[in-house]
Design a protein around this motif. Sequence first.
Motif, short mmCIF file in Angstrom:
data_model
loop_
_atom_site.label_atom_id
_atom_site.label_comp_id
_atom_site.label_asym_id
_atom_site.label_seq_id
_atom_site.Cartn_x
_atom_site.Cartn_y
_atom_site.Cartn_z
N ALA A 204 3.64 1.79 -11.39
CA ALA A 204 4.49 1.34 -10.52
C ALA A 204 4.44 1.70 -8.98
CB ALA A 204 5.92 1.85 -10.93
N SER A 205 4.45 3.23 -8.92
CA SER A 205 4.65 3.66 -7.42
C SER A 205 3.36 3.68 -6.58
CB SER A 205 5.28 4.95 -7.55
OG SER A 205 4.33 5.87 -8.35
N THR A 206 2.32 4.29 -6.93
CA THR A 206 1.05 4.29 -6.42
C THR A 206 0.62 2.93 -5.88
OG1 THR A 206 0.48 6.23 -7.46
CG2 THR A 206 -1.28 5.23 -6.27
N PRO A 207 0.59 1.77 -6.57
CA PRO A 207 -0.12 0.61 -6.05
C PRO A 207 0.64 0.16 -4.77
CG PRO A 207 0.18 0.48 -8.30
CD PRO A 207 0.74 1.83 -8.16
N VAL A 208 2.01 0.35 -4.61
CA VAL A 208 2.79 0.04 -3.63
C VAL A 208 2.53 0.89 -2.33
CG1 VAL A 208 5.03 -0.14 -2.55
CG2 VAL A 208 4.70 -0.67 -4.86
N ILE A 209 2.54 2.08 -2.48
CA ILE A 209 2.17 3.21 -1.27
C ILE A 209 0.79 2.91 -0.92
CG2 ILE A 209 1.89 5.49 -0.81
CD1 ILE A 209 4.39 5.92 -2.65
N TYR A 210 -0.17 2.78 -1.86
CA TYR A 210 -1.86 2.59 -1.47
C TYR A 210 -1.94 1.47 -0.75
CZ TYR A 210 -6.67 1.97 -2.15
OH TYR A 210 -7.99 2.02 -1.79
N GLN A 211 -1.38 0.13 -1.05
CA GLN A 211 -1.35 -1.09 -0.20
C GLN A 211 -0.89 -1.14 1.31
OE1 GLN A 211 -3.04 -3.67 -1.20
NE2 GLN A 211 -3.72 -2.67 -2.97
N LEU A 212 0.08 -0.25 1.50
CA LEU A 212 0.87 -0.16 2.76
C LEU A 212 -0.12 0.95 3.64
CD1 LEU A 212 4.40 0.59 1.75
CD2 LEU A 212 3.36 -1.65 2.61
N LYS A 213 -1.15 1.51 3.30
CA LYS A 213 -2.04 2.32 4.09
C LYS A 213 -1.27 3.33 4.80
CE LYS A 213 -5.70 0.27 2.41
NZ LYS A 213 -6.51 0.95 1.25
N VAL A 214 -0.10 4.02 4.35
CA VAL A 214 0.60 4.79 5.18
C VAL A 214 -0.34 6.16 5.24
CG1 VAL A 214 2.74 3.99 4.97
CG2 VAL A 214 1.86 5.59 3.05
N THR A 215 0.01 7.11 6.18
CA THR A 215 -0.45 8.22 6.29
C THR A 215 0.45 9.41 5.45
OG1 THR A 215 -1.61 7.92 8.45
CG2 THR A 215 -1.15 10.31 7.71
N SER A 216 1.85 9.11 5.90
CA SER A 216 2.82 9.99 5.17
C SER A 216 3.68 9.00 4.33
CB SER A 216 3.67 10.62 6.19
OG SER A 216 4.94 10.99 5.73
N VAL A 217 4.03 9.60 2.95
CA VAL A 217 4.70 8.83 2.00
C VAL A 217 5.97 8.59 2.76
CG1 VAL A 217 3.50 9.45 -0.01
CG2 VAL A 217 5.59 10.75 0.74
N TYR A 218 6.52 9.26 3.46
CA TYR A 218 8.01 8.98 4.15
C TYR A 218 8.13 8.05 5.16
CZ TYR A 218 7.80 13.46 1.33
OH TYR A 218 7.59 14.51 0.73
N GLN A 219 6.93 7.52 5.46
CA GLN A 219 6.75 6.25 6.48
C GLN A 219 7.34 5.09 5.46
OE1 GLN A 219 2.65 7.23 7.45
NE2 GLN A 219 3.17 6.33 9.41
N TYR A 220 6.82 5.19 4.20
CA TYR A 220 7.36 4.04 3.46
C TYR A 220 8.91 4.03 3.35
CZ TYR A 220 9.05 1.89 -0.93
OH TYR A 220 9.48 1.10 -1.88
N MET A 221 9.63 5.22 3.40
CA MET A 221 11.01 5.34 3.17
C MET A 221 11.49 4.39 4.55
SD MET A 221 11.87 6.43 0.46
CE MET A 221 13.54 7.08 0.25
N GLU A 222 11.15 4.45 5.81
CA GLU A 222 11.59 3.68 6.81
C GLU A 222 11.29 2.27 6.88
OE1 GLU A 222 12.33 4.07 11.76
OE2 GLU A 222 11.46 5.48 10.49
N TYR A 223 10.32 1.97 6.35
CA TYR A 223 9.81 0.45 6.12
C TYR A 223 10.65 -0.25 5.29
CZ TYR A 223 4.96 1.80 8.06
OH TYR A 223 4.12 2.26 8.62
N ARG A 224 11.02 0.49 4.15
CA ARG A 224 11.95 -0.11 3.10
C ARG A 224 13.24 -0.02 3.48
NH1 ARG A 224 15.49 -1.68 0.84
NH2 ARG A 224 15.76 -1.96 -1.37
N LEU A 225 13.90 1.29 3.86
CA LEU A 225 15.26 1.48 3.95
C LEU A 225 15.50 1.77 5.39
CD1 LEU A 225 15.86 4.14 0.95
CD2 LEU A 225 16.65 1.72 1.08
N GLY A 226 15.02 3.05 5.90
CA GLY A 226 15.61 3.02 7.50
C GLY A 226 15.33 4.56 7.80
N PRO A 227 15.67 5.03 9.00
CA PRO A 227 15.45 6.26 9.51
C PRO A 227 16.31 7.31 8.88
CG PRO A 227 16.66 5.17 11.00
CD PRO A 227 16.38 3.94 10.00
#
Length: 534
Positions: free
Chosen positions: A91-114
């Motif tokens: 479930a989780s790694t395919p999503v984060i891997y595709q976004l090519k983020v450096t920090s996993v917490y960047q994902y939280m702003e993409y999806r939710l917010g600051p």
Amino acid sequence: MISTIDGIIILVYILGMLAVGYFMGKDNETQEDYFLAGRSMPWLPIALSVAATMISANAFIGGPGWAYGSGLAPFMVNITVPLAIFFAFFASTPVIYQLKVTSVYQYMEYRLGPITRILTVLQFFINSLIQVSSMVFIPSLILQTITGWSLTVIVPLIVTAAIIYTITGGIKAVIWTDVIQTVIVWGGMFLAIFIALKRLDMGLFETLGQAKAAGKFHTLDFGFSLTNTNAFWASLIGGTVMWVRYFSFDQAQMQRVLTAKSMKGVKKSFLSSAFIMNIMYFLMLTVGLILWVFYGGKEFESSNQVMIGFILEEMPVGVVGLVIAGAFAAAMSSVDSILNSLTTVFIKDIYEKYFFKGKEGQSEASLKLTMTISAVFGVIIIFFVIIGFSGTVKSVLDVVGKYISYFSGPACGAFLLAMFTNKANDKGVATGFILGMIGTFFISTSLGTSWLWNPAIGAALSVAIGYIASMIFPATKKTEDIKQYTAQGMRAKLIAEGKTEEDGVSILPFSMDKYAIIALVFFVSQYILLALIQ
């Protein structure tokens, strides 16, 4: 006091780590090189590095001591690692891997917010500083006993060496030095087993047979207890949530995995790390069983004294140095990984977001500044250990370590809401995170629950409260804009684009491939093995 030969061996080991850091870092030119090794690392070194971070010096020295008193029961804390790895694959790694983020917490702003991004960043900082301090302090106490050196010498020595090779080499140095350190730790374990069996003049199975006759192999306790950490249900429910957060949503682990060349490398490294980590931990506990037979079950002042006493009293000159180098290796492999991850999160989630004002054409902080921040965090760790954890620190560490579990569950819950629901929004999930942390604290203190239950309690509270609160607070992002950041939405997007495989491996969330199946088989096999030997 250790001999001159042993001291030289330890010094050569530390100098060797510095040399590796220097040679690994010569080609670093950009942040991506420093933080993610240009996303070009082979899978096996990544696997060894992930395992090395978790098998700290606490486990290298303390593991045998725990088994000496409790048998193989402490293995239950680690038994759900393969199940968490399965979740990461599925479930989780395919999503984060595709976004090519450096920090996993960047994902939280993409999806939710600051708001949720900064909350999860803060929990990472607190968690990491407490974790790395315990990984340095307790081994330092042990090394002080063995060497006679002062803590004010040992702590800076361990951390400064890790700072230097982490700064000079970046994530490549972290991974490759972890590989060497893993080999040294394995060597230390096998030397301890060999020497103990030779002194006993007994075979391995005969020795373990005596431990089994004394009930040391009893592991599967199916009683539903809220206070027993090593019980079946606590490890299955609480342990799974704890390890899911660790392997799916924690920067220290995900950063190593994101350095892989492809999704195939990600899956190979994660799966291998599960095998390496749990086999290493099982062997450390086995050392404790052998030492229980060796010492005839005599009582020690503390569990740590079991391994320390054996090193000082039974191991020959030269071998002592190698084993102490193993303790240094285990401590340094934990420091370097967390130090690099702290730097990454600070640069990407705080500095570049709130303070960065680059020159024309400069979109990210310079490599020089990044290396400086690493050094600053290293100095903070040294002072945090020496000043903040002096005196009666060991009992304080036990208490503070429990506090980590109060927010690891809410952090996991926040990511689960972000990745598996469309309804969750920034303010709602932030509310669930905060109230989940408070609720976990009150439930734990009221019922006296084991710390291993806390992640599950916190995740459940955060998911429930966060989802309800998200229906109350207005959404700041449109549903069509956030769908691609959910597991289901990412799957639909990749299928629509015709991107379902990479290097012969599925990159889709909710894909059941051979790696996921092997993880599940390994998970179940552990229970079967424990049942058979019990």
